[in-house]
Design a protein around this motif. Structure first.
Motif, short mmCIF file in Angstrom:
data_model
loop_
_atom_site.label_atom_id
_atom_site.label_comp_id
_atom_site.label_asym_id
_atom_site.label_seq_id
_atom_site.Cartn_x
_atom_site.Cartn_y
_atom_site.Cartn_z
N PHE A 81 0.85 -1.19 0.00
CA PHE A 81 0.00 0.00 0.00
C PHE A 81 0.88 1.24 0.00
O PHE A 81 1.95 1.26 0.61
CB PHE A 81 -0.91 0.00 1.23
N GLU A 82 0.40 2.27 -0.68
CA GLU A 82 1.15 3.52 -0.68
C GLU A 82 0.93 4.27 0.63
O GLU A 82 -0.08 4.08 1.30
CB GLU A 82 0.67 4.41 -1.84
N LEU A 103 -0.35 7.15 2.15
CA LEU A 103 -1.28 8.19 1.70
C LEU A 103 -1.86 8.92 2.91
O LEU A 103 -1.96 8.35 3.99
CB LEU A 103 -2.43 7.56 0.91
N SER A 161 -8.70 12.24 1.18
CA SER A 161 -8.32 12.58 -0.19
C SER A 161 -9.03 13.86 -0.61
O SER A 161 -10.25 13.96 -0.54
CB SER A 161 -8.71 11.43 -1.12
N GLY A 212 -6.05 6.25 3.59
CA GLY A 212 -6.08 6.63 2.18
C GLY A 212 -6.71 5.60 1.27
O GLY A 212 -6.83 5.80 0.07
N TYR A 213 -7.12 4.46 1.84
CA TYR A 213 -7.78 3.41 1.04
C TYR A 213 -9.21 3.17 1.53
O TYR A 213 -9.55 3.54 2.66
CB TYR A 213 -7.00 2.09 1.13
N TYR A 218 -7.35 -0.70 -10.17
CA TYR A 218 -7.56 0.09 -8.95
C TYR A 218 -7.59 -0.71 -7.65
O TYR A 218 -7.72 -0.13 -6.59
CB TYR A 218 -8.87 0.88 -9.06
N LYS A 230 -7.83 3.04 -3.66
CA LYS A 230 -7.37 4.32 -3.13
C LYS A 230 -8.53 5.30 -3.11
O LYS A 230 -9.30 5.39 -4.07
CB LYS A 230 -6.27 4.89 -4.03
N LYS A 231 -8.62 6.07 -2.04
CA LYS A 231 -9.69 7.06 -1.98
C LYS A 231 -9.63 8.01 -3.17
O LYS A 231 -10.67 8.42 -3.69
CB LYS A 231 -9.61 7.84 -0.66
N ASP A 232 -8.42 8.32 -3.62
CA ASP A 232 -8.27 9.20 -4.79
C ASP A 232 -8.96 8.62 -6.03
O ASP A 232 -9.34 9.35 -6.93
CB ASP A 232 -6.78 9.39 -5.12
#
Ligand code: SF4
Lengths: 551, 154
Positions: free
Chosen positions: A298-299, A301, A305, A333-334, A366, A385-387
């Motif tokens: 996972f990034e 984040l 977001s 962030g996820y 995604y 990702k929320k983004d």
């Protein structure tokens, strides 16, 4: 996720070859239908009302994009362009031809899938929490142990001709999304006072004509002993379970007939005798399996977001979908995305090949290439990702997969019923369709809040009506179709069995009945009470009255 | 109803020697009266622990499959082999068919009174699956052990 090694691949390949031989012997007449039946059932092949039905295992509900694409391909090539996700996290095809089945199984084997033990009186596909590995509330990823059980139970020589089918579910969360108290064995991973993790072992739950909530026979089983303990339970059941009456053959009857204590004693005695044997896996093998379930990279984040917040403010429909269909992820962030297979007026659990391809694409791009099937007949993208939520929502909307109704009144479980099933009294699917049409107003649905409607076309309860907040059971009265309403059931951590309220209703009245019950609830709820909470607080009587009051 | 016996990993036709059979109940009632019995028949609703003490009196134990779907004898056979250390012949009688032969062998059966006409195909059926995930009476090496034994991937 788990990947086959040469041993897993060889066994699945050999199984397909074996079944190909059995199909050939059936087609040539060397095997009678009676002799063939248990063999095809071990390979997930049923004879339904109009055709064969093939049930493909989705072990503990986890799928990769590649596997989903193959499922789409099978739907296109061998079926009528769709598949049907079941309450066991499996997928069914309703129209395969017998001669094609070995080829279908070969195609599935290419992507490490199969139909082994999806039917028959054996240990069935193990089910789990659809949010496993992503949920904020889990102790650890329960799928590690599901995979351990999958291997142990596959072609188990002693437990392939049990008195009846045998279902195991595993969860690692307080919030039970796997209905563990309604399985032959339910396992809950939890921490004891010493901080060690182990299993609570629950036995003898189940629905059908005599529903039972499972009993805890062991509060804490150290994890390393899982397989020997399961073997002890299964051996007691294989030897002692009733075989004289199909309807009394499940383990729940054995457990409840002699009492839980007696059953527990038998299991513990058997376990004491075998626990030192080689059944339990060595640590190396458990770690080998665990490694496959290492969380994806996972990034790092921020928890919130900016893109998401901006879109949320701008588009009410997106905001609603976020509220209803997404769930907190354990990583900042996820989010976990639920994909609804319950569009207004649709058939619960049905999905077309085109939709499957779309879900596969979204997962690849995604969601770390992962998809889950849920026991409520929906799908999940576990790691988004929320983004990215806005684009994912848009793509799902185009495919009619974004109905914001998860856990709401139109997120209905319905068994195949008289449209497919030979045992059915009544149709289930059209009732589900009509209820979802009646409650198509999304704002109203959200206001009603969590409400689980479950519909079975006969007493076998494949639609889990006993554990519906509102359950609907199809009964046959002198050749006429009637529907019986049950209230107050739950399949979650607060498991309870619904009570039958009053006389059966015609199909038209059944839909109206749901409306009356909902109406009564909305007028009488307190604060944020769910339907089930209000029902538990007030009891059955006022609801009955509301239901049968002169209409 | 040909009789097949397990030799190595093959099933081979065997001569049907006449047996002097006794049921477990009759034996338990009066062992002396059945001193000349050569085979013990155990129905599948009786616990094999009842005979644990006397196992050495019999070279052949016959377990029953009233229908192939009734799988109790699989557990009985494993208990005889693994818990009570029985090393004589365990024979499957009743609805004994090719497609269950592998599981029977894995649970400790080594002789089969085959119903049906495909008895001789049963030997091939034994070879249809190369590995086993779980240990059982046949001592087949479970897959996890093979995994441990294989050379580490380069
Ligand atoms: S509940 Fe009855 S009608 Fe529905 S699928 Fe099960 S057996 Fe068929």
């Amino acid at each position: 996720m788990y990947r086959y090694d040469e041993f897993d691949a060889t066994l699945v390949g050999e199984r397909v070859a074996q079944f190909r031989g059995q199909v050939e012997r059936r087609l040539s007449g060397a095997l009678s239908e009676e002799q063939f039946k248990p063999l095809r059932l071990m390979n997930g092949l049923y004879l339904q009302l109009h055709a064969y039905m093939l049930r493909v295992a989705v072990p503990y509900g986890t799928l990769s994009s590649r596997q989903m694409r193959k499922l789409a391909y099978v739907a296109r090539k061998y079926d009528k362009g769709y598949g049907h996700f079941t309450t066991r996290q499996n997928i069914q095809y309703n129209w395969p031809a017998l001669v094609d089945v070995p080829d279908i199984l070969d195609d599935l084997a290419e992507v490490e899938m199969h139909a082994i033990q999806t039917s028959g009186n054996c240990i069935r596909n193990v089910t789990s929490d659809q949010y496993a590995g992503a949920a904020a509330d889990e102790v650890e990823d329960p799928r590690i142990w599901c995979e351990v059980i999958r291997q142990w139970s596959t072609f188990h020589p002693e437990f392939t001709y049990l008195p009846r089918k045998f279902k195991i579910a595993v969860t690692a969360s307080q919030n039970d999304r796997a209905a563990i108290r309604l399985h032959d064995i339910g396992l809950r991973i939890h921490k004891n006072d010493a901080g060690e993790t182990g299993f609570e072992v629950i036995v003898g739950g189940g629905l059908g004509r005599t529903p039972y909530i499972g009993h805890t026979i062991r509060e804490f089983l150290p994890k390393k002993h899982l397989l020997s303990y399961l073997e002890a339970v299964l051996r007691v059941y294989n030897l002692e379970g009733r075989r004289d009456n199909l309807y009394k053959a499940r383990i729940k009857i054995l457990v409840n007939a002699g009492g839980v204590e007696k059953f527990t004693d038998l299991v513990e005695a058997e376990w004491t005798a075998i626990r030192k044997s080689e059944i339990d896996l060595p640590t190396e093998e458990i770690e080998r399996i665990r490694a496959y379930f290492t969380p994806p990279d996972f990034e790092d984040l921020p928890a919130e977001s900016a893109v998401l917040e901006q879109k949320r403010k701008g588009e009410a429909a997106f905001a609603r979908w976020l509220r209803v269909n997404t769930v907190a992820h354990k990583t900042p962030g996820y989010a976990i995305v639920n994909i609804s297979l319950k569009p207004v007026g649709g058939i619960p659990g049905d999905i077309s090949d085109v939709q499957m391809e779309a879900v596969a694409d979204l997962a690849a791009q995604y969601s770390q290439d992962e998809i889950r099937a849920t026991h409520e007949q929906n799908l999940v993208l576990p790691h988004v990702k929320k983004d990215d939520l806005y684009v994912v929502w848009q793509a799902l909307t185009v495919q009619d997969l974004a109905t914001p109704n998860i856990r709401l009144v139109s997120d209905i479980i319905a068994c195949p019923g008289l449209d497919y099933c030979t045992l059915a009294n009544t149709r289930s699917i059209p009732i589900a369709q009509r209820i979802s049409e009646r409650f198509s107003d999304l704002e109203q649905q959200e206001d009603i809040g969590e409400l689980k409607i479950k519909i079975s076309g006969c007493i076998n309860a494949c639609g889990h009506h006993h554990v519906g907040h509102i359950g609907i059971l199809g009964v046959d009265k002198k050749g006429e179709e009637f529907y019986q309403i049950t209230l107050g059931g739950s399949g979650a951590e607060d498991a309870s069995l619904g009570e039958i309220v009053g006389r059966g209703l015609s199909s038209g009245d059944a839909v109206g009945a749901v409306e009356k019950l909902v109406h009564y609830y909305r007028n009488n709820r307190q604060d944020n009470e769910r339907f089930i909470d209000t029902y538990r607080r007030l009891g059955a009587d006022p609801f009955k009255e509301a239901l049968y009051a002169a209409a | 109803m040909p009789l097949l016996k397990l030799f190595g990993s093959d099933l081979v036709p065997a001569l049907e020697e006449p047996l002097q059979e006794v049921s477990l109940e009759d034996w338990c009632d009066n062992p002396q009266a059945h001193a000349d019995a050569t085979a013990l028949v155990i129905e599948n609703d009786i616990g094999v622990e009842h005979i644990a003490e006397d196992l050495s009196s019999f070279g052949i134990i016959i377990l029953m499959f009233p229908t192939f779907k009734d799988g109790r004898a699989y557990s009985q056979a494993r208990l005889l082999r693994e818990r009570f250390g029985y090393t004589g012949e365990i024979r499957a009688r009743g609805d004994v068919l090719r497609d269950q032969a592998l599981f029977m062998v894995r649970c400790g059966f080594d002789a089969f009174e085959f119903a049906g006409d495909d008895a001789f195909a049963a030997s091939t059926a034994l070879a249809e699956l190369s590995f086993a995930y779980q240990p059982a009476s046949d001592r087949a090496e479970p897959v996890w052990r093979r995994r441990l034994d294989r050379p580490a991937a380069a």
